[in-house]
Design an enzyme around this catalytic site. Structure first.
Site, PDB file in Angstrom:
ATOM      1  N   TYR A   1      40.850  37.613  38.718  1.00  0.00           N
ATOM      2  CA  TYR A   1      41.641  38.835  38.812  1.00  0.00           C
ATOM      3  C   TYR A   1      42.147  39.253  37.443  1.00  0.00           C
ATOM      4  O   TYR A   1      42.080  38.508  36.475  1.00  0.00           O
ATOM      5  CB  TYR A   1      42.818  38.633  39.774  1.00  0.00           C
ATOM      6  CG  TYR A   1      43.990  37.871  39.177  1.00  0.00           C
ATOM      7  CD1 TYR A   1      45.124  38.551  38.744  1.00  0.00           C
ATOM      8  CD2 TYR A   1      43.963  36.480  39.029  1.00  0.00           C
ATOM      9  CE1 TYR A   1      46.202  37.869  38.184  1.00  0.00           C
ATOM     10  CE2 TYR A   1      45.029  35.795  38.491  1.00  0.00           C
ATOM     11  CZ  TYR A   1      46.153  36.493  38.064  1.00  0.00           C
ATOM     12  OH  TYR A   1      47.203  35.812  37.503  1.00  0.00           O
TER      13      TYR A   1
ATOM     14  N   ARG B   1      37.988  40.192  29.444  1.00  0.00           N
ATOM     15  CA  ARG B   1      38.430  38.890  29.942  1.00  0.00           C
ATOM     16  C   ARG B   1      38.004  38.677  31.393  1.00  0.00           C
ATOM     17  O   ARG B   1      37.650  37.566  31.791  1.00  0.00           O
ATOM     18  CB  ARG B   1      39.944  38.755  29.797  1.00  0.00           C
ATOM     19  CG  ARG B   1      40.444  37.355  30.161  1.00  0.00           C
ATOM     20  CD  ARG B   1      41.917  37.194  29.870  1.00  0.00           C
ATOM     21  NE  ARG B   1      42.743  38.094  30.682  1.00  0.00           N
ATOM     22  CZ  ARG B   1      44.072  38.173  30.578  1.00  0.00           C
ATOM     23  NH1 ARG B   1      44.715  37.433  29.685  1.00  0.00           N
ATOM     24  NH2 ARG B   1      44.747  39.001  31.336  1.00  0.00           N
TER      25      ARG B   1
ATOM     26  N   ARG C   1      32.487  29.354  56.065  1.00  0.00           N
ATOM     27  CA  ARG C   1      33.267  28.449  55.220  1.00  0.00           C
ATOM     28  C   ARG C   1      32.538  27.131  54.967  1.00  0.00           C
ATOM     29  O   ARG C   1      32.450  26.266  55.832  1.00  0.00           O
ATOM     30  CB  ARG C   1      34.636  28.177  55.852  1.00  0.00           C
ATOM     31  CG  ARG C   1      35.576  27.439  54.899  1.00  0.00           C
ATOM     32  CD  ARG C   1      36.904  27.113  55.552  1.00  0.00           C
ATOM     33  NE  ARG C   1      37.844  26.582  54.573  1.00  0.00           N
ATOM     34  CZ  ARG C   1      37.846  25.334  54.118  1.00  0.00           C
ATOM     35  NH1 ARG C   1      36.950  24.466  54.566  1.00  0.00           N
ATOM     36  NH2 ARG C   1      38.730  24.945  53.209  1.00  0.00           N
TER      37      ARG C   1
ATOM     38  N   HIS D   1      31.910  24.480  51.255  1.00  0.00           N
ATOM     39  CA  HIS D   1      32.294  24.336  49.858  1.00  0.00           C
ATOM     40  C   HIS D   1      31.234  24.824  48.869  1.00  0.00           C
ATOM     41  O   HIS D   1      31.574  25.471  47.877  1.00  0.00           O
ATOM     42  CB  HIS D   1      32.677  22.881  49.568  1.00  0.00           C
ATOM     43  CG  HIS D   1      34.038  22.507  50.088  1.00  0.00           C
ATOM     44  ND1 HIS D   1      34.307  22.389  51.437  1.00  0.00           N
ATOM     45  CD2 HIS D   1      35.196  22.245  49.444  1.00  0.00           C
ATOM     46  CE1 HIS D   1      35.579  22.066  51.601  1.00  0.00           C
ATOM     47  NE2 HIS D   1      36.138  21.967  50.407  1.00  0.00           N
TER      48      HIS D   1
ATOM     49  N   LYS E   1      41.137  33.203  34.422  1.00  0.00           N
ATOM     50  CA  LYS E   1      42.170  33.898  35.204  1.00  0.00           C
ATOM     51  C   LYS E   1      41.719  33.944  36.667  1.00  0.00           C
ATOM     52  O   LYS E   1      41.267  34.971  37.179  1.00  0.00           O
ATOM     53  CB  LYS E   1      42.423  35.293  34.647  1.00  0.00           C
ATOM     54  CG  LYS E   1      43.766  35.890  35.091  1.00  0.00           C
ATOM     55  CD  LYS E   1      44.087  37.135  34.296  1.00  0.00           C
ATOM     56  CE  LYS E   1      45.383  37.795  34.739  1.00  0.00           C
ATOM     57  NZ  LYS E   1      46.578  36.982  34.455  1.00  0.00           N
TER      58      LYS E   1
ATOM     59  N   GLU F   1      52.459  27.135  28.056  1.00  0.00           N
ATOM     60  CA  GLU F   1      52.785  28.555  28.235  1.00  0.00           C
ATOM     61  C   GLU F   1      53.813  28.681  29.338  1.00  0.00           C
ATOM     62  O   GLU F   1      54.341  27.679  29.832  1.00  0.00           O
ATOM     63  CB  GLU F   1      51.520  29.359  28.563  1.00  0.00           C
ATOM     64  CG  GLU F   1      50.779  28.873  29.801  1.00  0.00           C
ATOM     65  CD  GLU F   1      49.462  29.599  30.018  1.00  0.00           C
ATOM     66  OE1 GLU F   1      49.280  30.703  29.479  1.00  0.00           O
ATOM     67  OE2 GLU F   1      48.612  29.053  30.739  1.00  0.00           O
TER      68      GLU F   1
ATOM     69  N   LEU G   1      46.074  30.534  29.284  1.00  0.00           N
ATOM     70  CA  LEU G   1      45.358  31.791  29.402  1.00  0.00           C
ATOM     71  C   LEU G   1      45.601  32.578  28.120  1.00  0.00           C
ATOM     72  O   LEU G   1      46.754  32.754  27.710  1.00  0.00           O
ATOM     73  CB  LEU G   1      45.872  32.583  30.609  1.00  0.00           C
ATOM     74  CG  LEU G   1      45.176  33.918  30.824  1.00  0.00           C
ATOM     75  CD1 LEU G   1      43.754  33.721  31.330  1.00  0.00           C
ATOM     76  CD2 LEU G   1      45.971  34.799  31.788  1.00  0.00           C
TER      77      LEU G   1
END
Length: 284
Positions: free
Chosen positions: A32, A51, A99, A101, A146, A178, A202
């Site tokens: 995101y 990014r 679903r 993995h 991210k 951070e 990040l």
């Protein structure tokens, strides 16, 4: 009416839905970005999209648009919602599949969602500073991506909220990394120090803007890890982030920093950062 972009289509938010087997919902399998909007214009939009592409490539997601196509969709969303000051949230997940993995096959298309939110500049906090606390960094080892996996950040930020603080400063074995939702820098003897852009943080877009400003203006910066001891002894502390811009930390662990007021270098960076915003987006 508030519009969202769902897979390239502008929809009334109340009519937009995502399948329960979307891998973003079940695994946090996606990436995101949050882009700031001032005067209806995207601030550092290109940098955020660069990014986004990097994060997606790191986990094997192919974004089904060009950067130019995606940016145009975001601009149209901002215009449709008549957003002047706020944010765009956008995410891509690996898509919808039963679903399991392992990744699904190439026939599964990533799911794209974007929406806007009105968010004013935090002018009072920028002027007066914020409080922060320190907690252990328990996140995974690819913080440079991210991704949607933010539980470690949320747990840290909840501790901060319960302590009456705006941010949680994270550390690994005594080395500051951070904040839970921002990058952190310190000032000592006129020199800025911030953690290098590796897998432990990040590489924030606002952090990058700050570094470019410092390089241009001759403000000395050292990109090296620093300790909790160095943090406690700093002359100034500030955060950088999409929604916080250059945010002074005036209290850390109940100890006043810079006399409880934004420091001189932090204030200079705030002025220069605002000038960058105005250069791209007009007066704020």
């Amino acid at each position: 009416m508030l519009y969202v972009n769902l897979n390239g289509e502008l929809l009334d938010r109340n009519n937009a839905s995502i399948d329960i087997e979307d891998r973003g919902y079940q695994f946090g399998d996606g990436v995101y970005e949050v882009i700031r909007v001032y005067n209806g214009k995207l601030f550092t939009g290109n940098e955020h999209l660069n990014r986004l592409w990097s994060s997606a490539a790191s986990i094997g997601i192919t974004i089904p648009y060009t950067k130019q196509e995606l940016q145009q969709q975001l601009i149209e969303l901002v215009e449709k919602n008549r957003l002047m000051t706020g944010t765009i949230y956008l995410q891509f997940t690996r898509g919808i599949s039963p679903r399991k993995h392992p990744f699904p096959g190439d026939d599964v298309t990533p799911t794209f969602v974007a929406y806007t939110k009105e968010v004013g500049r935090p002018t009072a906090k920028l002027e007066n500073g914020v409080k922060a606390m320190v907690t252990e960094d328990i996140r995974w080892l690819r913080c440079d991506i991210k991704s949607l996996n933010l539980l470690g950040n949320l747990l840290a930020n909840q501790k901060a909220a319960e302590a009456g603080c705006d941010e949680a400063v994270l550390h690994r074995d005594g080395i500051v990394t951070e904040g839970s939702h921002s990058n952190i820098s310190i000032v000592k003897d006129g020199i800025i120090q911030t953690h290098p852009a590796n897998n432990f943080i990040l590489n924030g877009i606002s952090r990058q803007v700050m570094l470019e400003i410092c390089n241009r203006e001759g403000i000395q910066v050292v990109e090296e890890p620093f300790s909790l001891e160095a943090l406690a002894q700093a002359d100034e502390i500030f955060l950088t982030g999409t929604t916080v811009e250059v945010m002074p930390v005036v209290e850390l662990e109940a100890k006043m920093i810079a006399g409880g007021r934004p420091g001189t270098i932090t204030q200079r960076l705030q002025t220069l950062f605002k000038a960058e915003i105005e250069k791209q987006c007009g007066a704020v």
